[in-house]
Each structure stands twice: as structure tokens, then as C-alpha cells.
Design a protein around this motif. Structure first.
Motif, PDB file in Angstrom:
ATOM      1  N   ASP A  32       7.564  10.503  -0.885  1.00 45.83           N
ATOM      2  CA  ASP A  32       7.321   9.765   0.349  1.00 45.83           C
ATOM      3  C   ASP A  32       7.486  10.630   1.595  1.00 45.83           C
ATOM      4  OD1 ASP A  32      10.018  10.143   0.375  1.00 45.83           O
ATOM      5  OD2 ASP A  32      10.559   8.041   0.680  1.00 45.83           O
ATOM      6  N   GLY A  33       7.660  11.947   1.405  1.00 45.78           N
ATOM      7  CA  GLY A  33       7.792  12.848   2.541  1.00 45.78           C
ATOM      8  C   GLY A  33       9.215  13.047   3.015  1.00 45.78           C
ATOM      9  N   LYS A  65       0.842  -1.207   0.000  1.00 46.74           N
ATOM     10  CA  LYS A  65       0.000   0.000   0.000  1.00 46.74           C
ATOM     11  C   LYS A  65       0.872   1.250   0.000  1.00 46.74           C
ATOM     12  CE  LYS A  65      -3.910   0.360   2.234  1.00 46.74           C
ATOM     13  NZ  LYS A  65      -4.950   0.459   3.296  1.00 46.74           N
ATOM     14  N   ARG A  66       1.936   1.247   0.809  1.00 44.53           N
ATOM     15  CA  ARG A  66       2.819   2.422   0.884  1.00 44.53           C
ATOM     16  C   ARG A  66       3.471   2.706  -0.465  1.00 44.53           C
ATOM     17  NH1 ARG A  66       7.979   4.268   1.820  1.00 44.53           N
ATOM     18  NH2 ARG A  66       8.870   2.211   1.428  1.00 44.53           N
ATOM     19  N   MET A  67       3.971   1.656  -1.110  1.00 45.14           N
ATOM     20  CA  MET A  67       4.629   1.840  -2.402  1.00 45.14           C
ATOM     21  C   MET A  67       3.641   2.322  -3.455  1.00 45.14           C
ATOM     22  SD  MET A  67       7.764   1.337  -1.931  1.00 45.14           S
ATOM     23  CE  MET A  67       8.249   1.398  -3.662  1.00 45.14           C
ATOM     24  N   LYS A 124      14.094  14.704  11.947  1.00 46.71           N
ATOM     25  CA  LYS A 124      13.662  13.340  11.634  1.00 46.71           C
ATOM     26  C   LYS A 124      14.272  12.817  10.341  1.00 46.71           C
ATOM     27  CE  LYS A 124       9.308  13.429  14.188  1.00 46.71           C
ATOM     28  NZ  LYS A 124       7.835  13.238  14.139  1.00 46.71           N
ATOM     29  N   HIS A 125      14.942  13.701   9.623  1.00 46.15           N
ATOM     30  CA  HIS A 125      15.509  13.315   8.328  1.00 46.15           C
ATOM     31  C   HIS A 125      17.044  13.320   8.320  1.00 46.15           C
ATOM     32  CE1 HIS A 125      11.498  13.688   6.440  1.00 46.15           C
ATOM     33  NE2 HIS A 125      11.343  14.713   7.246  1.00 46.15           N
ATOM     34  N   PHE A 126      17.636  14.137   9.175  1.00 47.83           N
ATOM     35  CA  PHE A 126      19.093  14.250   9.188  1.00 47.83           C
ATOM     36  C   PHE A 126      19.582  14.279  10.637  1.00 47.83           C
ATOM     37  CE2 PHE A 126      17.602  16.400   5.362  1.00 47.83           C
ATOM     38  CZ  PHE A 126      18.373  15.796   4.371  1.00 47.83           C
TER      39      PHE A 126
END
Length: 707
Positions: free
Chosen positions: A688-689, A585-587, A649-651
Motif C-alpha cells: 500500500d506504499g 477499490k483500494r483494498m 509522511k510515514h514517521f
């Protein structure tokens, strides 16, 4: 009771069809529960009763879904159907769906028969030749068949309904009913353009169709009700040809670029496939299509009711020499984990993948889908329920009983079936109960109540478990071995009855039980040459069920240690499947994520006010009371400035030190968490954010402007 050898009457003939699936994708559990498993249960039951059955199916290889798939994959339609035909056929065979023939509508023999039937109706004057306005894609220079048009559903508002059906609410549509239609070929808004096609006048045929439908009030409520709804609204002429370049050519002069409507040729496939099968097996195909005593039964999903109950019968009426469907036991839809199964969203359990991931567990899936079969309303498949059905019912009830009997016979009688002595009153109660199961299960299957039939079959295993629990042979073996022999003989006869009665539902399990009981199963062609003459062959069918002399005295049974029927499915196996669905579902969401709409237009002077620069991060740290913010010290070429950025949350701070970044230098200062931020580090957001840094492809001096 009679066995096959005793039967002298001509067996009842049945032609049983299972819907022709488009050869544009694999088989999933919705297909299985909605059509193929109920059809296979019914056919296996009929055969076991001695009926003469032709079980017919195949792939539908024409129509727009094929060409849509071909365009998407950059292949020819023939390449697409060749691949999926082989995959689907193998999946069905490995799963135990017992078709007599599984063929395909791209065969030239099918083209020939379809054109012949079209010509017969044309020569009889049934078709109305009409010129009508249809949607045309000016960019692609092509008339648009139903599936090449999408738009807003007039019933539920789904913005991506097809021109023939809304997959969200299930409504049958026509292209002109869609709001804001657009072409799937070019995305452009289609225009209306004149074209000529041939229509079957269902409006003039309605009295005969009504008479036919009303003569079958025994049809399932959902089927009869949908037919009545169509008739009440009034039937309208329906085009039997289309403007396409893939399909069966219209057999009339000056019709280049026109093919038979897929729902004209597809059901004819049932006839042509029967002809193929009959020719290969020395039979007369007309016995299965033109004999009034033959029962024609179509197994389909509810979205195909109108085609099998109104349009195809109308075609057969017009042709004049064919029998009409005796029953059309359509099923509702099977959902998956609370959501509608969707091939386009990859929200499905695919059969070929299940067979790879769950080897030798065909019957577990057959059982779980049969137990939740959507007979009168939509139902839901969940992996947790699949696990429960296996562990609690197949392992805990069915397999447990068979294994207990086998263990006790091996333990107390060296693996040979003991001879029964005198039956007690309780034994006679059990014997009478055994006799009721073939009747109750058979009545349920005859009336297409497969869930009820399956539940009755499992109740026979429950009866066996209760009989053992009540008689407790392990407690009396030392004091009354003769009584134990009677108990285990009768228990073994229940096991043999299970082998017969479970076969329509669990064919692989039935075969294993027959092996466990020491028999060799043979087919109708006779004994295999490589077996010893002294072997004991299994010849029993439904007419023998209910007997208590199926397994002869002293019959050697198999060693119980090698013959567990079912095994528990652990939590980690189920969790893996649930995660697989969630990832799917995510993909899919990522693949179908749309680029955000453009903001309103600005002038160059507006852009020129922004001072975008390059700087190097000298220090980076997390803020103690924030999950999102990182604090940076940036060399901007003039001085060192503090910038706060919500990218924690990303780096990590460590990976940001030393990187050159793009930042907005003249953004008004802003206090966050008590710290003043002087600027904004620029990022690009993925579908994907996730975030990506906007960096120069080679080192730039700090403070260098971006223009």
C-alpha cells in the motif's frame, strides 16, 4: 371494464425465464438491472392482465467458474453452490423478484432431463464425434476448459482475458484465439493435447437458424444485430461436452471424466425447473414448453445473446418437440460510478448488503435501476443519482401526491372518502387523461421499453399533483365543501390507479398504498381466515386501471401520520456508500498488487562494496520547508553523522528518536535543502506504499556491520 371474474377466454400462456446465474458469488446491481428487474416488471404486468405465466429461474451450478471459486476458497464445488444458492434465493425473495420457482441445476432431476435431451440428439445423429487438440496443463495434469485459460485478448489487448470471453471489451472468444495463454491452475504455459468430444454442427444447421432469427425482426436492435453478425461470420460446430470433473456426466459408454458443456445443460434448466414447479402445483409442464400458442421469453444480459438466440434454439430444433423463444429482450451492461462492475475487483453494489443497509427500501433501488435501465446502451449507476431519484421523484412527486391526498381527506372529512358531486369540464379532462395511462404504460412494457413505462407511471403522479395545485381545495373548503369532496374523491381514485400501475415496478409501494386506501390485498388462493368477513378486499388488476370508482364512497382511509411512502436520503448516507466503494477499490488494488520485478543480476563483489551498518537515532526533526524530509543525527559507532530521509509522511520525529536503524554508511554525501546527508536509512515498502523500518530483532552495538 372486465375484472378477473368476468374473464371467460383461456388466458394467454407465457413462459418467462430469467438468466441462470452462476452460484459462485452474490447478486449485484448489474444483474438486477440487466435481467431480473425487467423480467419481474414484465411478469407482474402480465399477471395483472390475467395471463397464465410461469416465471422460471435458478442458479447455474456447473461450469468452470464454480470450480475456480472452490479452488480459491479451499472448498468443494458442492459447498460453494450450496452456500450461494441459499444466499441468492433469499436476496431475490427479499427484493420482491416474484419467481414461480427458483431452483438449481445440481438437482438430480435436472441431470436426468439434460442427459435425456443429450441422448435424444445423439440417437438422432446430430452430434459429430471429433478428436481435437485442446489445451492441457502438464503441471496440473488436466485439460483446461475455457475459464482455466487466460491470455491476451486479440481484440482489445487485455492481458487477462478468459478463454471464452474478455471481460474488458465483452468479446466472445475461444481459447486458441488468446495470445500468450497460461493456465490459471499452475500459471504454466499449456500444451495442445488430443481429446474426444461431441459437437453440435451449427454450420449445417445454419439455414434453419437463419430462418428462425430472420422471422423475428421485431427483436431489439442489439439482439437482432448480434445474431446477424454471428450468422454473417458463419456458424461453426460447438463442443457440447467438456473434460472436467464437475458437472453432468456424458451419458455414453467410456466417457469417464467428461461432462456436458455448461451451456448445453444450463438452458435446459428452464425446462426442468418448469417441470418441478408444475409437479408442485398440479399443472402440465408441457403446456408451457410444447404448446405452440405459448410465448417463450428469455430475459438475459447481452453477453448471453448467442446462447439464447442461436445455440439453445438449435438444441430445441434438433430435439424437435419444444417451442422456440418468441423474444429475447437482452439488456446492455450497467456500470457503477463510471467504471465497469467487476466481481473480481469487488467493484459492485451487492444486493444482500443493500437490503441490510437500506431496510424497507427495496423499491427505491428498483426505481433507480429501472429509471437508468441499460436497454439499448450501457448505462451508469451512481449513488448521487440514486439519492436524487429518491428525493426528487419518489419523495417529491410520488410520495408527496399520495400524502397530500391522505392529509386532506383526514383533515376535511375525518378520514372517510367523500362522495363526489358534479364533475367540471376540468375534472372530465383529468378523467380522460387517467384512462390513457394503462394503455401507454402497457404498450411500453409489451415492447420492453421499461424506462419509458416507468416515466409514464410517474407522470400519473405528476398529473395528480397538478390537479391539486390547480384546484386548490384548501382555499375553497369553507365556501364549497362539496367541490372539495369531488376533488379529493377524484384524487383518491388517481392514488388507487397508481397502486395498480406502479405494482410491476414498485410492488412494496403498491401494497402500502392499498393499505392506506383501507383495502386488504388477497392473493389468488382467497381470503385469509383471520380477517373479518366485513373487510374490503382489493381485487383490482390492470384491466381495472383507468376507472374512477375503485375506492368506494365513505371508505375509511389510514391515518396519514403513519403512512409516508418514502423518506429523504441524506448526504451522509450517500457519502458512506461512496467511501465504502472507494475503500473496496483500494483494498482490491492492495490485494492484487504485484511484487516489483527483480533487478538485473549483480556479482558478489558488487554487493560487497556496500557498507551496511546499524546505528541509533539520537535526534530527529522536520525540515521547515519540506513535507517529505526528516533530519536525523545518528550514532554510527565512530561518530555522530547527519542523514536526511524522505519518510516524514510515514514517521514522526518523536517516534524515531532512540530507534536502531539499518543504514548505508558509504553512500557518497549529497546535499539536500542546503544540508549534507551522509548515508541512507533503509526501509521496506509495503504493497500500500507504507514504509517499515529494517531493524535488528535485538539490540546491536552501534556500527555493527550487516552482512
Amino acid at each position: 371494464m372486465n375484472t378477473k371474474e368476468d374473464m371467460t377466454e383461456t388466458p394467454q400462456k407465457y413462459t418467462v425465464t430469467a438468466a441462470l446465474i452462476y452460484a459462485n458469488g452474490p447478486i449485484h446491481i448489474g444483474h438486477l438491472a440487466g435481467c431480473y428487474i425487467p423480467a419481474d416488471i414484465y411478469v407482474r404486468y402480465l399477471r395483472s392482465k390475467g395471463a397464465d405465466v410461469a416465471f422460471i429461474s435458478g442458479t447455474d451450478e456447473h461450469g468452470v467458474p464454480i470450480t475456480v471459486k472452490a479452488r480459491k476458497e479451499g472448498k468443494t464445488p458442492q459447498e460453494v453452490v450450496d452456500f450461494y444458492y441459499e444466499q441468492i434465493k433469499k436476496s431475490f425473495a427479499d427484493f420482491g423478484i416474484s419467481f414461480d420457482i427458483y431452483s438449481r441445476t445440481s438437482n438430480q432431476s435436472h441431470h436426468k432431463v439434460s442427459q435425456e435431451i443429450f441422448t435424444t440428439l445423439y440417437d438422432k445423429g446430430y452430434f459429430d464425434e471429433e478428436t481435437s487438440e485442446q489445451y492441457f496443463d502438464e503441471v496440473a495434469q488436466q485439460f483446461l476448459a475455457d475459464r482455466y485459460i487466460v491470455g491476451e485478448c486479440p481484440v482489445c489487448g487485455n492481458p487477462n482475458a478468459y478463454g471464452d470471453q474478455c471481460e474488458k471489451c465483452g468479446s466472445t472468444l475461444s481459447p486458441t484465439e488468446l495470445k500468450n495463454p497460461r493456465s490459471t491452475l499452475s500459471g504454466s504455459k499449456p500444451i495442445m493435447k488430443s481429446t474426444k468430444n461431441w459437437y453440435l454442427p451449427l454450420d449445417r444447421m445454419q439455414p434453419d437458424i437463419e430462418k428462425y432469427v430472420n422471422s423475428h425482426k421485431e427483436w431489439k436492435t442489439n439482439v437482432f444485430g448480434q445474431c446477424q453478425s454471428w450468422l454473417k461470420d458463419g456458424l461453426r460446430p460447438r463442443a457440447m461436452t467438456r473434460d472436467l470433473d464437475w458437472g453432468i456426466s456424458v451419458p455414453l459408454p467410456d466417457t469417464e471424466g467428461k461432462v456436458l458443456y455448461v451451456w448445453f445443460d444450463a438452458p435446459i434448466g428452464y425446462i426442468t425447473f418448469t417441470q418441478e414447479w408444475a409437479a408442485q402445483n398440479g399443472k402440465n409442464w408441457e403446456d408451457y414448453w410444447k404448446n405452440e400458442s405459448t410465448k417463450l421469453v428469455h430475459f438475459i444480459g447481452k453477453d448471453n445473446i448467442v446462447f439464447h438466440c442461436i445455440i439453445f434454439p438449435a438444441m430445441l430444433m434438433a430435439e424437435g418437440s419444444y417451442i422456440l423463444p418468441d423474444n429475447v429482450p437482452a439488456q446492455e451492461f450497467m456500470n457503477l460510478e463510471g467504471d465497469k462492475i467487476s466481481t473480481s475487483r469487488n467493484w459492485a453494489v451487492w444486493l444482500h448488503e443493500y437490503l441490510e443497509e437500506f431496510p424497507n427500501k427495496q423499491d427505491v433501488l428498483r426505481y433507480a435501476l429501472s429509471a437508468n435501465m441499460p436497454e439499448s446502451k450501457d448505462n451508469d449507476f451512481t449513488w448521487k443519482d440514486f439519492q436524487t431519484k429518491n428525493n426528487s421523484e419518489l419523495v417529491g412527486i410520488f410520495g408527496n401526491f399520495v400524502n397530500r391526498v391522505l392529509v386532506l381527506v383526514n383533515k376535511y372529512f375525518e378520514g372517510e372518502l367523500p362522495k363526489p358531486s358534479e364533475f367540471t369540464d376540468y375534472d372530465h379532462t383529468i378523467i380522460e387523461a387517467i384512462k390513457t395511462f394503462p394503455v401507454s404504460i402497457g404498450n411500453s412494457i409489451d415492447t420492453f421499453r421499461f424506462r419509458e413505462a416507468l416515466a409514464s407511471m410517474i407522470d400519473l403522479a405528476r398529473l395528480g399533483n397538478k390537479y391539486l395545485a390547480d384546484t386548490e381545495p384548501w382555499k375553497i373548503i369553507k365556501t364549497d365543501p362539496q367541490r372539495v369532496g369531488t376533488i379529493l374523491n377524484l384524487s383518491s381514485q388517481i392514488v388507487a390507479n397508481l397502486a395498480i400501475l406502479c405494482e410491476p415496478f414498485l410492488p412494496f409501494t403498491s401494497k402500502r398504498i392499498i393499505d392506506i386506501l383501507g383495502f386488504i390485498k388477497i392473493d389468488s388462493e382467497g381470503k385469509p381466515n383471520d380477517y373479518e368477513v366485513s373487510a374490503i378486499y382489493w381485487k383490482y388488476n390492470w384491466l381495472d386501471a383507468g376507472r374512477i370508482d375503485l375506492v368506494p364512497n365513505s371508505q375509511p382511509l389510514a391515518n396519514e401520520l403513519d403512512n409516508y411512502l418514502f423518506e429523504k436520503i441524506e448526504d451522509d448516507v450517500i457519502e458512506k456508500q461512496v467511501k465504502k466503494l472507494q475503500e473496496s477499490k483500494r483494498m482490491n488494488e492492495l490485494e492484487n498488487a504485484k511484487v516489483p520485478a527483480l533487478k538485473e543480476t549483480i556479482q558478489y563483489d558488487d554487493f560487497a562494496k556496500m557498507d551496511i551498518r546499524i546505528g541509533t537515532i539520537l535526534e530527529a526533526e522536520k525540515l521547515p520547508k519540506s513535507d517529505k524530509l526528516l533530519k536525523f543525527l545518528v550514532d554510527d559507532g565512530f561518530e555522530k553523522r547527519t542523514i536526511l530521509s524522505g519518510i516524514a509522511k510515514h514517521f514522526s520525529p518523536e517516534e524515531m528518536i532512540g530507534k536502531q536503524v539499518t543504514f548505508l554508511a558509504n553512500l557518497a554525501p549529497r546535499k539536500m535543502m542546503g544540508i549534507e546527508s551522509n548515508g541512507m536509512i533503509l526501509m521496506a515498502e509495503n504493497r500500500d506504499g507504507s514504509l517499515a523500518l529494517l531493524q535488528p530483532h535485538k539490540e546491536v552495538w552501534n556500527g555493527g556491520p550487516v552482512s
